[in-house]
Structure formats: structure tokens, C-alpha cells
Write an enzyme that holds these catalytic residues in place. Structure first.
Site, PDB file in Angstrom:
ATOM      1  N   GLY A 128     -15.527 -16.719 -66.146  1.00 16.55           N
ATOM      2  CA  GLY A 128     -15.233 -15.685 -67.132  1.00 16.55           C
ATOM      3  C   GLY A 128     -16.490 -14.889 -67.420  1.00 16.55           C
TER       4      GLY A 128
ATOM      5  CD  GLN B 132     -21.168 -13.869 -70.917  1.00 16.02           C
ATOM      6  OE1 GLN B 132     -19.994 -13.685 -70.614  1.00 16.02           O
ATOM      7  NE2 GLN B 132     -21.840 -14.935 -70.525  1.00 16.02           N
TER       8      GLN B 132
ATOM      9  CB  CYS C 101     -22.373 -20.067 -71.754  1.00 13.80           C
ATOM     10  SG  CYS C 101     -22.383 -18.309 -72.145  1.00 13.80           S
ATOM     11  CG  LEU C 102     -22.054 -17.245 -66.167  1.00  7.68           C
ATOM     12  CD1 LEU C 102     -21.289 -16.034 -65.639  1.00  7.68           C
ATOM     13  CD2 LEU C 102     -22.667 -18.049 -65.018  1.00  7.68           C
TER      14      LEU C 102
ATOM     15  CG  HIS D 202     -16.768 -19.355 -73.399  1.00  7.69           C
ATOM     16  ND1 HIS D 202     -17.614 -20.451 -73.424  1.00  7.69           N
ATOM     17  CD2 HIS D 202     -17.509 -18.330 -72.889  1.00  7.69           C
ATOM     18  CE1 HIS D 202     -18.802 -20.086 -72.966  1.00  7.69           C
ATOM     19  NE2 HIS D 202     -18.765 -18.806 -72.625  1.00  7.69           N
ATOM     20  CD  GLU D 203     -15.710 -15.435 -71.022  1.00 11.79           C
ATOM     21  OE1 GLU D 203     -16.689 -14.803 -71.452  1.00 11.79           O
ATOM     22  OE2 GLU D 203     -15.804 -16.430 -70.279  1.00 11.79           O
TER      23      GLU D 203
ATOM     24  CG  HIS E 229     -19.578 -14.404 -74.762  1.00 15.99           C
ATOM     25  ND1 HIS E 229     -20.893 -14.734 -75.000  1.00 15.99           N
ATOM     26  CD2 HIS E 229     -19.161 -15.229 -73.763  1.00 15.99           C
ATOM     27  CE1 HIS E 229     -21.261 -15.714 -74.178  1.00 15.99           C
ATOM     28  NE2 HIS E 229     -20.226 -16.039 -73.416  1.00 15.99           N
TER      29      HIS E 229
HETATM   30  O1  GNR Z   1     -18.439 -20.068 -65.961  1.00 15.00           O
HETATM   31  C1  GNR Z   1     -18.117 -20.504 -67.074  1.00 15.00           C
HETATM   32  N1  GNR Z   1     -17.578 -21.736 -67.163  1.00 15.00           N
HETATM   33  C2  GNR Z   1     -16.973 -22.231 -68.323  1.00 15.00           C
HETATM   34  C3  GNR Z   1     -16.650 -23.573 -68.370  1.00 15.00           C
HETATM   35  C4  GNR Z   1     -16.039 -24.120 -69.474  1.00 15.00           C
HETATM   36  C5  GNR Z   1     -15.727 -23.304 -70.534  1.00 15.00           C
HETATM   37  C6  GNR Z   1     -16.049 -21.956 -70.524  1.00 15.00           C
HETATM   38  C7  GNR Z   1     -16.663 -21.411 -69.410  1.00 15.00           C
HETATM   39  S1  GNR Z   1     -17.022 -19.735 -69.371  1.00 15.00           S
HETATM   40  C8  GNR Z   1     -18.377 -19.684 -68.277  1.00 15.00           C
HETATM   41  C9  GNR Z   1     -18.772 -18.256 -67.944  1.00 15.00           C
HETATM   42  C10 GNR Z   1     -19.256 -17.578 -69.201  1.00 15.00           C
HETATM   43  O2  GNR Z   1     -20.321 -17.780 -69.701  1.00 15.00           O
HETATM   44  N2  GNR Z   1     -18.443 -16.756 -69.787  1.00 15.00           N
HETATM   45  O3  GNR Z   1     -18.793 -16.174 -70.949  1.00 15.00           O
HETATM   46 NI    NI Z   2     -20.208 -17.493 -71.888  1.00 12.79          NI
END
Ligand code: GNR
Ligand code: NI
Length: 173
Positions: free
Chosen positions: A46, A51, A91-92, A133-134, A137
Site C-alpha cells: 500500500g 508518503q 511501513c515504508l 493503515h493508508e 497516513h
Molecule cells: O508494505 C506494507 N506492508 C504492510 C503490512 C502490514 C500492514 C500494513 C502494511 S502497509 C505497508 C506499506 C506502507 O507503508 N503503506 O503506507
Molecule cells: Ni505506511
């Protein structure tokens, strides 16, 4: 297509609340393509516009291993949620750290697609977790905010230490 630079915690720009998208136009569609390229090459499941330092309410996801289920959600709103699931999240923007986070197991989300048409989708499991999660952000929120202050500060210290030895441009390679 272009691969975009991903901001890393504790960059203050990750705390900016994204603005509603007013027009789904070609410029936005180019950004969407670049976000997919950035997410897939990371690799990640995601990516929120926040980001990549674009403060618009837009996210992309694909939680499949073979990258066969891409979704674009513009101005997403959760209209229903239930159940609880705990996932080891990463999270990236917080590279190298994985911690358990509790979220709704099932959601219904309303959004605009890349043509600007209103859609509603239902998501369970990892896709539901990823969308939540997104959407965090887009509010300037990170998964480390759900951890203890001590854990968050330990992660912050280690990331800042690593970032000191890297030029900002080296990150983009
Ligand atoms: O790549 C991602 N893996 C992930 C694993 C578990 C829960 C959420 C994520 S999102 C993350 C990519 C990211 O940082 N998206 O904002
Ligand atoms: Ni993230």
C-alpha cells in the site's frame, strides 16, 4: 512513469493532514501511476500520497503476491467497520520495524475511483488492515503512534541515526 521518494519517520511532512481531492484529472492519474510504480518497486502492499509528500486524499493498494489486485481510493471514507484483528504491521516510512497493531477486521469504504466515479467496496483481513493503515497516513498518523512512547522513541532514534549517514538523494536511488 517515475519512482517517487518515500518520506521516512520522523519527517514532519508525514504529519500533514491531506486535503480532499477536488478534481480527478490526468495530472492525478499520472500521480496514481507513479505511486503504483513506487509501491511495487519498494516493494509494499500500500502507499498513501502523504508518503510521497503529496497531501491529497489518495491511496493505492495491492495486497496480492502476484500484484493482480490493484486498488485506487480517492477521498476514502469508512462507512462501516466491525471485528478486531491484530496484524504485524510494517511501513515504508518506518523501514525495518514491524509491530502488532489492532484494527477492524472488516470495513466498508466509500471512495472515488480513478475515473472520478463513486464506488463502495468491502474489505476483510489484510486488505482491510492496509486500507486503514493508508487512511491513517492521510490523517498524518503512523502505525508507531499505536505503540508505547518508549518503543516509538527507540525506533525514532535508530532511524534518525541511520538517516544522518545518508544524503537525501541517496534515498531516491
Ligand atoms: O508494505 C506494507 N506492508 C504492510 C503490512 C502490514 C500492514 C500494513 C502494511 S502497509 C505497508 C506499506 C506502507 O507503508 N503503506 O503506507
Ligand atoms: Ni505506511
Amino acid at each position: 512513469m517515475a519512482k517517487l521518494t518515500i518520506l521516512e519517520f520522523p519527517d514532519p511532512r508525514l504529519r500533514i493532514r491531506a486535503q480532499t481531492v477536488e478534481s480527478v484529472d490526468d495530472e492525478l492519474r499520472t500521480l496514481i501511476e507513479d505511486m503504483f510504480e513506487t509501491m511495487y518497486s519498494a516493494p509494499g502492499i500500500g502507499l498513501a500520497a502523504t508518503q510521497v509528500d503529496v497531501h491529497k486524499r489518495l491511496l493505492v493498494t495491492d495486497v496480492t503476491a502476484d500484484r493482480s489486485d490493484p486498488h485506487v481510493l480517492i477521498n476514502p471514507v469508512i462507512v462501516e467497520k466491525d471485528g478486531v484483528t491484530v496484524t504485524e504491521e510494517g511501513c515504508l516510512s518506518v523501514p525495518g520495524y514491524f509491530e502488532e497493531v489492532k484494527r477492524a477486521e472488516h470495513i466498508r469504504v466509500r471512495y472515488l475511483d480513478r475515473n472520478g466515479d463513486e464506488q463502495e467496496m468491502e474489505a476483510h483481513g489484510l486488505l482491510a488492515v492496509c486500507i486503514q493503515h493508508e487512511m491513517d497516513h492521510l490523517e498524518g498518523k503512523l502505525f508507531v503512534d499505536y505503540l508505547s512512547e518508549a518503543k516509538r522513541m527507540r525506533i525514532r532514534k535508530k532511524l534518525v541515526k541511520g538517516q544522518r549517514h545518508r544524503s537525501p538523494d541517496a534515498v531516491a536511488l
